[in-house]
Design an enzyme around this catalytic site. Structure first.
Site, mmCIF file in Angstrom:
data_model
loop_
_atom_site.group_PDB
_atom_site.id
_atom_site.type_symbol
_atom_site.label_atom_id
_atom_site.label_comp_id
_atom_site.label_asym_id
_atom_site.label_seq_id
_atom_site.Cartn_x
_atom_site.Cartn_y
_atom_site.Cartn_z
ATOM 1 N N ASN A 88 6.586 4.906 6.834
ATOM 2 C CA ASN A 88 7.469 5.972 7.271
ATOM 3 C C ASN A 88 6.649 7.069 7.944
ATOM 4 O O ASN A 88 5.420 6.983 8.008
ATOM 5 C CB ASN A 88 8.292 6.518 6.097
ATOM 6 C CG ASN A 88 9.668 6.971 6.533
ATOM 7 O OD1 ASN A 88 9.879 7.344 7.692
ATOM 8 N ND2 ASN A 88 10.617 6.942 5.613
ATOM 9 N N HIS A 101 -17.654 12.147 -0.920
ATOM 10 C CA HIS A 101 -18.946 12.775 -0.656
ATOM 11 C C HIS A 101 -19.707 12.912 -1.968
ATOM 12 O O HIS A 101 -19.116 12.929 -3.042
ATOM 13 C CB HIS A 101 -18.758 14.175 -0.054
ATOM 14 C CG HIS A 101 -18.215 14.153 1.324
ATOM 15 N ND1 HIS A 101 -19.012 14.074 2.429
ATOM 16 C CD2 HIS A 101 -16.939 14.179 1.783
ATOM 17 C CE1 HIS A 101 -18.262 14.074 3.516
ATOM 18 N NE2 HIS A 101 -16.989 14.125 3.145
ATOM 19 N N ALA A 126 6.877 9.380 -5.907
ATOM 20 C CA ALA A 126 6.623 10.413 -4.909
ATOM 21 C C ALA A 126 5.714 11.495 -5.480
ATOM 22 O O ALA A 126 5.866 11.916 -6.627
ATOM 23 C CB ALA A 126 7.948 11.021 -4.443
ATOM 24 N N LYS A 136 6.138 3.069 -16.807
ATOM 25 C CA LYS A 136 6.737 1.894 -17.427
ATOM 26 C C LYS A 136 6.333 0.649 -16.670
ATOM 27 O O LYS A 136 5.837 0.702 -15.541
ATOM 28 C CB LYS A 136 8.267 2.012 -17.480
ATOM 29 C CG LYS A 136 8.936 2.009 -16.103
ATOM 30 C CD LYS A 136 10.447 2.110 -16.280
ATOM 31 C CE LYS A 136 11.151 2.187 -14.955
ATOM 32 N NZ LYS A 136 12.595 2.227 -15.096
#
Length: 193
Positions: free
Chosen positions: A90, A120, A163, A186
């Site tokens: 997306n 780094h 998200a 879960k």
């Protein structure tokens, strides 16, 4: 060093310091090409077929026609990305792929997903040294919007990253993870409909 040797060198996790002139020159070449191609991708309309062609040039590999990307898309390297069949990106995905990113068949990446393969050194003496470490996204993985996948992570087949998660450790197959840092929420019952 030939380009294929260089790409393998990066995927194998060799530290790269400022003194590695040849490696840094090859890296700069790939970065310049990636910048040109992503600018082309992101600044005008392209059909699905044209986007597949741009990604094939960007990665140096044939991308399956089933691939879909909603631009913009960003990467700083391009040549160390492998994309399976029926993969969807997306808008706003950003890859730092010098260490290698492999994305399995059927993977879905939400808006603004970030995948990083470089780190780094922590001490001041090694802070200008980069340490590549590959990321592997399994088959049928769903990565939710605004998630970040950190260097060295493998996400197992069928898993879901919620998200906004920051994934800093491997995710087993058929598992839902969420949070910062991501933790298992879960297991997914693969027999349920």
């Amino acid at each position: 060093m030939e380009m294929n040797e260089f790409l393998e060198f990066c995927k194998q996790g060799h530290p790269i310091s400022e003194e590695d002139k040849e490696v840094n020159e090859l890296s700069a070449h790939c970065s310049d090409e990636a910048q040109k191609l992503t600018m082309t991708l992101n600044t005008s309309y392209h059909s699905t077929e044209e986007i597949v062609a741009i990604f094939s040039e960007l990665t140096g590999k044939k991308i399956d026609p089933s691939f879909v990307c909603n631009p913009p898309f960003y990467t700083n390297f391009g040549k160390n990305i492998s994309i399976g069949k029926n993969v969807f990106f997306n808008i706003g995905c950003s890859f730092q792929d010098r260490g290698g990113i492999s994305i399995g068949d059927g993977a879905l990446l939400g808006m603004n997903v970030t995948i990083a393969t470089l780190n780094h050194g922590l001490s001041i003496e090694t802070r200008n040294t980069v340490y590549p470490s590959s990321v592997t996204i399994g088959e049928n993985v769903w990565i939710g919007s605004n998630s970040t996948i950190l260097p060295g992570v493998t996400i197992g087949n069928g898993s879901v990253v919620a998200a906004g998660a920051v994934v800093n450790k491997d995710v087993p197959a058929d598992t839902v993870v969420a949070g910062v840092p991501a933790k298992t929420i879960k297991k997914i019952n693969t027999e349920a409909k």
